[in-house]
Design a protein around this motif. Sequence first.
Motif, short mmCIF file in Angstrom:
data_model
loop_
_atom_site.label_atom_id
_atom_site.label_comp_id
_atom_site.label_asym_id
_atom_site.label_seq_id
_atom_site.Cartn_x
_atom_site.Cartn_y
_atom_site.Cartn_z
N LEU A 38 0.83 -1.20 0.00
CA LEU A 38 0.00 0.00 0.00
C LEU A 38 0.87 1.25 0.00
CD1 LEU A 38 -3.12 -0.46 2.32
CD2 LEU A 38 -3.01 -0.32 -0.16
N PHE A 39 1.92 1.22 0.81
CA PHE A 39 2.86 2.34 0.84
C PHE A 39 3.52 2.50 -0.53
CE2 PHE A 39 3.41 1.34 5.59
CZ PHE A 39 2.37 2.19 5.92
N CYS A 40 3.79 1.37 -1.18
CA CYS A 40 4.39 1.40 -2.52
C CYS A 40 3.44 2.07 -3.50
CB CYS A 40 4.72 -0.02 -2.96
SG CYS A 40 5.49 -0.12 -4.59
N PHE A 41 2.15 1.75 -3.38
CA PHE A 41 1.15 2.37 -4.26
C PHE A 41 1.12 3.88 -4.07
CE2 PHE A 41 -3.13 4.09 -4.76
CZ PHE A 41 -3.39 3.76 -6.08
N LEU A 67 4.20 5.46 -5.56
CA LEU A 67 4.12 5.53 -7.02
C LEU A 67 3.18 6.65 -7.46
CD1 LEU A 67 3.97 1.71 -7.80
CD2 LEU A 67 5.79 3.28 -8.49
N LEU A 68 2.13 6.87 -6.69
CA LEU A 68 1.20 7.96 -6.99
C LEU A 68 1.91 9.31 -6.85
CD1 LEU A 68 -1.82 8.47 -7.66
CD2 LEU A 68 -2.20 8.77 -5.21
N VAL A 69 2.70 9.44 -5.80
CA VAL A 69 3.48 10.66 -5.60
C VAL A 69 4.51 10.82 -6.71
CG1 VAL A 69 5.13 11.82 -4.08
CG2 VAL A 69 3.14 10.65 -3.10
N LEU A 70 5.14 9.71 -7.09
CA LEU A 70 6.13 9.74 -8.16
C LEU A 70 5.50 10.20 -9.47
CD1 LEU A 70 8.99 9.11 -9.18
CD2 LEU A 70 8.25 6.75 -9.56
#
Length: 215
Positions: free
Chosen positions: A44-47, A50-53
């Motif tokens: 979830l943190f990865c998601f 990636l959204l921030v990226l």
Amino acid sequence: MVDLILSYQWELFIAIEVLSFASLLLFGIVRYLFDKRNVSLLFLFCFVALLVLEAILAVFIYGETGEISKFQIIITVFVVYACTFGIFDFMKLDRWMRKVIGGWRNVQLLSAKDIEIMNRQKDPQYMAKKYRWSSIAHLIVFVGFQIAFWIYGTGGAAQSLEYIKDLSWIGTENVMETPYANETIYGISMVWGIAFIADFIYSWSYTIFPSNSKG
């Protein structure tokens, strides 16, 4: 490096989207299949990362080119969706994963409330009513913003009426021929317009074709 990012900006965007969706699936697999709840949170943190990226990529491209293009507009739409309607879609995906994986493991991973929600979503009348209201709300918001955009771009309601009488400007690449003040607002409106039409047709399909709208 900068030239590489500019050249492959769309490929980077697509890759981020694929990884984002994979992160959500891995969250469900690790959490419900392997019962590793703490580890699943990493996905979830990865998601979110990636959204921030994705947002950073849009800002970076803007900083290098000095203009807002369709690329930034589309990323904005995706980011806004992920932070709004996407949350509800994730909840639906989460329930689906619990149902499927629970079936594999022969355990009940759904709560009574989850089952009630999923049963309601199989009711054509309930879904038709739900989507009618959501489409009307979307219509009101869309029209409200368009009125504001047009008045801002033309300087008044009277001038805006001229563009309603003659819609030949739709699809033009010359923003000066439109009722919009600049390319940014015009681009946002065009993308939003396409999304609105698709959403409106999809929403009302539950009313027009209720027998095909179960599930």
